[in-house]
Motif scaffolding. Structure first.
Motif, short mmCIF file in Angstrom:
data_model
loop_
_atom_site.label_atom_id
_atom_site.label_comp_id
_atom_site.label_asym_id
_atom_site.label_seq_id
_atom_site.Cartn_x
_atom_site.Cartn_y
_atom_site.Cartn_z
N CYS A 295 0.83 -1.21 0.00
CA CYS A 295 0.00 0.00 0.00
C CYS A 295 0.86 1.26 0.00
O CYS A 295 0.60 2.21 -0.75
CB CYS A 295 -0.92 0.01 1.22
N ASN B 98 2.26 2.81 -3.17
CA ASN B 98 1.36 3.51 -4.09
C ASN B 98 0.97 4.86 -3.50
O ASN B 98 -0.16 5.05 -3.04
CB ASN B 98 0.13 2.64 -4.36
N ASP C 118 0.45 7.91 -4.71
CA ASP C 118 -0.65 8.70 -5.28
C ASP C 118 -2.01 8.15 -4.87
O ASP C 118 -2.96 8.90 -4.63
CB ASP C 118 -0.53 8.78 -6.81
N ASP C 119 -2.11 6.81 -4.75
CA ASP C 119 -3.37 6.20 -4.31
C ASP C 119 -3.73 6.68 -2.91
O ASP C 119 -4.88 7.01 -2.63
CB ASP C 119 -3.26 4.67 -4.30
N ILE C 120 -2.73 6.69 -2.01
CA ILE C 120 -3.00 7.07 -0.63
C ILE C 120 -3.50 8.50 -0.53
O ILE C 120 -4.44 8.80 0.23
CB ILE C 120 -1.75 6.85 0.26
N MET D 77 -5.24 10.09 -2.71
CA MET D 77 -6.64 10.10 -3.13
C MET D 77 -7.54 9.40 -2.12
O MET D 77 -8.69 9.78 -1.93
CB MET D 77 -6.78 9.48 -4.52
N TRP D 78 -7.04 8.35 -1.45
CA TRP D 78 -7.82 7.71 -0.37
C TRP D 78 -8.18 8.76 0.68
O TRP D 78 -9.32 8.83 1.13
CB TRP D 78 -7.01 6.63 0.32
N ALA E 152 -11.33 1.98 -3.84
CA ALA E 152 -10.67 3.25 -3.55
C ALA E 152 -11.67 4.40 -3.61
O ALA E 152 -11.32 5.53 -3.90
CB ALA E 152 -9.49 3.50 -4.49
N ARG F 221 -13.99 4.92 -5.80
CA ARG F 221 -14.14 5.43 -7.17
C ARG F 221 -15.47 4.94 -7.74
O ARG F 221 -15.73 3.74 -7.77
CB ARG F 221 -12.99 4.95 -8.06
N ALA G 102 -15.22 2.32 -10.63
CA ALA G 102 -14.42 1.12 -10.44
C ALA G 102 -15.17 -0.11 -10.96
O ALA G 102 -16.36 -0.30 -10.68
CB ALA G 102 -14.11 0.93 -8.95
#
Length: 220
Positions: free
Chosen positions: A54, A57, A59-61, A63-64, A97, A99, A102
Motif C-alpha cells: 500500500c 502507491n 498517489d493512491d493514498i 486520493m484515499w 478506492a 471510485r 471502479a
C-alpha cells in the motif's frame, strides 16, 4: 473526524529505514474489535507485506485521504445507526478506492463492488439505463444490509468481510472442508487470503497518515 495530520515522522518515506519504521504499528491491532493474532509471526509478516505494498502507491493514498474525508462521514453515520463496527468503512477503500467507476474483471461495479445479482437482491436498479451500484448513497445502504446479513451467517466480522470478497457459499464450503472457523487459519484463494490484511493496512495508514508523511490540511 477528518483524516488530517500535521505530524511527519518519516522525512523520506521511501528510504529503507523509513520503510522498516513503517512496518511498526501499535498493538494490539483489531478489525471490528476482533483481535488480529499478531503473536503469530506468519500473520504479522502477511500484514507487513500488505502495508508495504500500500505504501508503495503514494498517489493512491493521497486520493484515499481526499475521498475518505468526503465519503466516510456518511458511512460512519450509517454504521453507527445500525450498531455496526466503524472499521467496515475501510472495505470501500479496499474494494474501489471510493471510485464510482471502479469495475472488476468479474463484473463487480461501483463503490462497494457489487456483482449484478447481489445488487438487485439488495434493491439496487441495474439495467441498460441505470446502474445504482455507482450511486454512493444507495450502494452504501445496500452494502450495509449485505454485510449485516453475512455477519448473521458467520458470527464474525472478519469472516463476514472475507465472505464479502469471495462469496458466502465459497467461504462456508472452505470452512466445512478444512474444519476451521478462524479466518487467519483458513487456506483460501490468494485474493481473499490477502483481503483482511489489505483492509488492516488501509486502516493503519488512514488512522495516522502523518506518520507516513501525508500531511494534508483541511483545504486539501
Amino acid at each position: 473526524g477528518q483524516i488530517t495530520s500535521k505530524n511527519m515522522d518519516m522525512r523520506n518515506p521511501s528510504s529503507p529505514q523509513s520503510l522498516i519504521a513503517a512496518t511498526k504499528f501499535s498493538e494490539p491491532l483489531t478489525f471490528c474489535e476482533e483481535e488480529v493474532p499478531l503473536s503469530d509471526n506468519g500473520i504479522k509478516e502477511r500484514l507487513e507485506r500488505e502495508l508495504l505494498i500500500c505504501l508503495d502507491n503514494k498517489d493512491d493514498i493521497i486520493m484515499w485521504i481526499k475521498r475518505a474525508n468526503r465519503y466516510f462521514p456518511y458511512v460512519e453515520n450509517i454504521l453507527k445507526n445500525n450498531s455496526m463496527p466503524d472499521d467496515l468503512k475501510y472495505i470501500a477503500i479496499a474494494e474501489s478506492a471510493l471510485r464510482t467507476h471502479a469495475t472488476s474483471n468479474k463484473g463487480a461495479v461501483g463503490y462497494w463492488q457489487f456483482i449484478e445479482p447481489t445488487a438487485i437482491k439488495y434493491g439496487l436498479t441495474v439495467n441498460n439505463d441505470i446502474d445504482e451500484r455507482r450511486n454512493f448513497f444507495l450502494s452504501t445502504n445496500a452494502a450495509i444490509r449485505y454485510l449485516q446479513d453475512i455477519y448473521n451467517i458467520f458470527g464474525s466480522w472478519t469472516l463476514a468481510a472475507a465472505a464479502y470478497n469471495m462469496g458466502e457459499d465459497g467461504l462456508k464450503t472452505e470452512m466445512l472442508v478444512q474444519k476451521i472457523n478462524n479466518y487467519y487459519k483458513l487456506y483460501l484463494y490468494q485474493e481473499t487470503q490477502r483481503y483482511i490484511f489489505r483492509i488492516l493496512a488501509i486502516k493503519i495508514i488512514l488512522s495516522d497518515p502523518g506518520k507516513y508523511g501525508y500531511s494534508l490540511a483541511n483545504e486539501d
